[in-house]
Design an enzyme around this catalytic site. Structure first.
Site, PDB file in Angstrom:
ATOM      1  N   HIS A  37       0.834  -1.208   0.000  1.00 43.77           N
ATOM      2  CA  HIS A  37       0.000   0.000   0.000  1.00 43.77           C
ATOM      3  C   HIS A  37       0.873   1.264   0.000  1.00 43.77           C
ATOM      4  CE1 HIS A  37      -2.797  -2.905   2.225  1.00 43.77           C
ATOM      5  NE2 HIS A  37      -3.500  -2.573   1.171  1.00 43.77           N
ATOM      6  N   GLY A 147      -2.703  -1.647  -7.399  1.00 36.02           N
ATOM      7  CA  GLY A 147      -1.584  -2.576  -7.417  1.00 36.02           C
ATOM      8  C   GLY A 147      -1.792  -3.701  -8.427  1.00 36.02           C
ATOM      9  N   GLN A 148      -0.702  -4.113  -9.048  1.00 40.72           N
ATOM     10  CA  GLN A 148      -0.759  -5.282  -9.947  1.00 40.72           C
ATOM     11  C   GLN A 148      -1.118  -6.553  -9.174  1.00 40.72           C
ATOM     12  OE1 GLN A 148       2.824  -6.284 -12.304  1.00 40.72           O
ATOM     13  NE2 GLN A 148       2.009  -8.379 -12.256  1.00 40.72           N
TER      14      GLN A 148
HETATM   15  P1  AMP Z   1      -6.444  -3.945  -0.504  1.00 44.64           P
HETATM   16  O1  AMP Z   1      -6.273  -3.116   0.728  1.00 44.64           O
HETATM   17  O2  AMP Z   1      -5.980  -5.343  -0.368  1.00 44.64           O
HETATM   18  O3  AMP Z   1      -7.818  -3.804  -1.105  1.00 44.64           O
HETATM   19  O4  AMP Z   1      -5.452  -3.310  -1.571  1.00 44.64           O
HETATM   20  C1  AMP Z   1      -5.508  -1.941  -1.884  1.00 44.64           C
HETATM   21  C2  AMP Z   1      -4.606  -1.673  -3.072  1.00 44.64           C
HETATM   22  O5  AMP Z   1      -3.273  -2.065  -2.736  1.00 44.64           O
HETATM   23  C3  AMP Z   1      -4.995  -2.474  -4.317  1.00 44.64           C
HETATM   24  O6  AMP Z   1      -4.814  -1.655  -5.463  1.00 44.64           O
HETATM   25  C4  AMP Z   1      -4.017  -3.615  -4.295  1.00 44.64           C
HETATM   26  O7  AMP Z   1      -3.750  -4.156  -5.571  1.00 44.64           O
HETATM   27  C5  AMP Z   1      -2.785  -2.942  -3.728  1.00 44.64           C
HETATM   28  N1  AMP Z   1      -1.878  -3.931  -3.148  1.00 44.64           N
HETATM   29  C6  AMP Z   1      -2.188  -4.920  -2.254  1.00 44.64           C
HETATM   30  N2  AMP Z   1      -1.113  -5.676  -1.995  1.00 44.64           N
HETATM   31  C7  AMP Z   1      -0.100  -5.178  -2.750  1.00 44.64           C
HETATM   32  C8  AMP Z   1       1.270  -5.539  -2.934  1.00 44.64           C
HETATM   33  N3  AMP Z   1       1.814  -6.577  -2.306  1.00 44.64           N
HETATM   34  N4  AMP Z   1       2.015  -4.807  -3.790  1.00 44.64           N
HETATM   35  C9  AMP Z   1       1.467  -3.756  -4.440  1.00 44.64           C
HETATM   36  N5  AMP Z   1       0.189  -3.361  -4.314  1.00 44.64           N
HETATM   37  C10 AMP Z   1      -0.592  -4.053  -3.480  1.00 44.64           C
END
Ligand code: AMP
Length: 279
Positions: A37, A147-148
């Site tokens: 994040h 994020g990818q």
């Molecule tokens: P989340 O809180 O899991 O909904 O993720 C929020 C954002 O962070 C989304 O765009 C995810 O793809 C990104 N994200 C989650 N984990 C990672 C990671 N390990 N590396 C890069 N981006 C991430």
């Protein structure tokens, strides 16, 4: 750093910023922030004058038997991390102030969300698209960073922005990993010590695919998927899906080549993990 709890507060701030010609970047998250994040916040800071981070565990994107209730939350630590990462504002709404009790308009993407996680989590991307569209209307960003790690999600959001003419740019940032290769995820906190070791099967199965394509130029998807699944199973992971798809259409390809995207979802104990790699 400002903290907004209601949609009205955030939108009033964003309208002021827009009037003043300030470029706003948005990073949507569900909180329990980790370095993945934080890398998105850093990316947004490069591309905007002010960065808004939203932290919202969106009930609409969880299925009835999923982990909405027990999803990890730590508001205080998240706020500290956002501040340290240089966010200008954090949006921390409640489900009650995000959704009217009789909300009846939702955003549905009808192609890219058919397979992969969309097939396994009915209604998931409807919830994601709806909340992200709402966040775009509230934060009025010129740029939003995803994020990818959630490859399919990023593709669907780009499609939504294109097809509904949202006036902003979508940036997709690389996956941040632990030193041993495990993709960082808020859900990694669920893993026991043994499961944490087994979870390496995901990134290893993707490395297997990348190595095979690097060595042979192209590989029949059927063979490669079988080898990836065998590796996952050998590490006590229960395969949800293993797919090799075209990066634009997200449709399965018969032959994996450079540029093909390998995606895996697997259960490690009760925890469902996902990972992917562009070969
Ligand atoms: P989340 O809180 O899991 O909904 O993720 C929020 C954002 O962070 C989304 O765009 C995810 O793809 C990104 N994200 C989650 N984990 C990672 C990671 N390990 N590396 C890069 N981006 C991430």
């Amino acid at each position: 750093m400002l903290v907004f709890n209601t949609p009205a507060e955030l939108q009033a701030w964003s309208l002021e910023k827009r009037k003043a010609g300030v470029r706003v970047g948005l990073v949507p998250t569900m909180g329990y922030l980790h370095e993945g994040h934080l890398s998105l916040i850093a990316e947004a800071r490069k591309r905007a004058d002010e960065v808004v981070v939203s932290i919202f565990v969106n009930p609409v994107q969880f299925g009835p038997n999923e982990d909405y209730e027990k999803y990890p939350r730590d508001e205080q630590r998240d706020l500290e991390r956002c501040e340290a990462a240089g966010a200008s504002a954090v949006f921390l709404p409640t489900p009650q102030n995000m959704y009217a009790p009789d909300a009846s308009v939702f955003v549905v993407e009808e192609k890219l969300g058919q397979g992969l996680c969309g097939a396994r989590r009915p209604g998931h991307f409807r919830g994601v698209c709806t909340v992200v569209a709402k966040l775009f209307n509230l934060a009025l960003p010129q740029v939003a960073v995803f994020g990818q790690k959630d490859f399919q999600q990023a593709a669907i959001i780009k499609r939504m922005v294109r097809d509904l003419n949202f006036p902003l740019e979508i940036v997709v940032a690389p996956i941040v990993r632990e030193p041993d290769g495990l993709a960082k995820s808020s859900r990694n906190v669920y893993l026991s010590a043994e499961e944490r070791q087994n979870a390496l099967g995901l990134s290893r199965s993707l490395a297997l695919a990348a190595d095979a394509v690097a060595a042979n130029g192209s590989c029949p998807s059927q063979d490669l998927r079988a080898k990836m699944a065998a590796l996952l199973e050998s590490m006590s992971l229960r395969v949800d899906y293993v797919e090799l798809v075209d990066a634009e259409t997200l449709l399965p390809v018969p032959e994996a080549t450079a540029g093909t995207v390998a995606l895996v979802a697997a259960y490690c104990g009760n925890t469902r993990l996902i990972d992917n790699r562009i070969l």
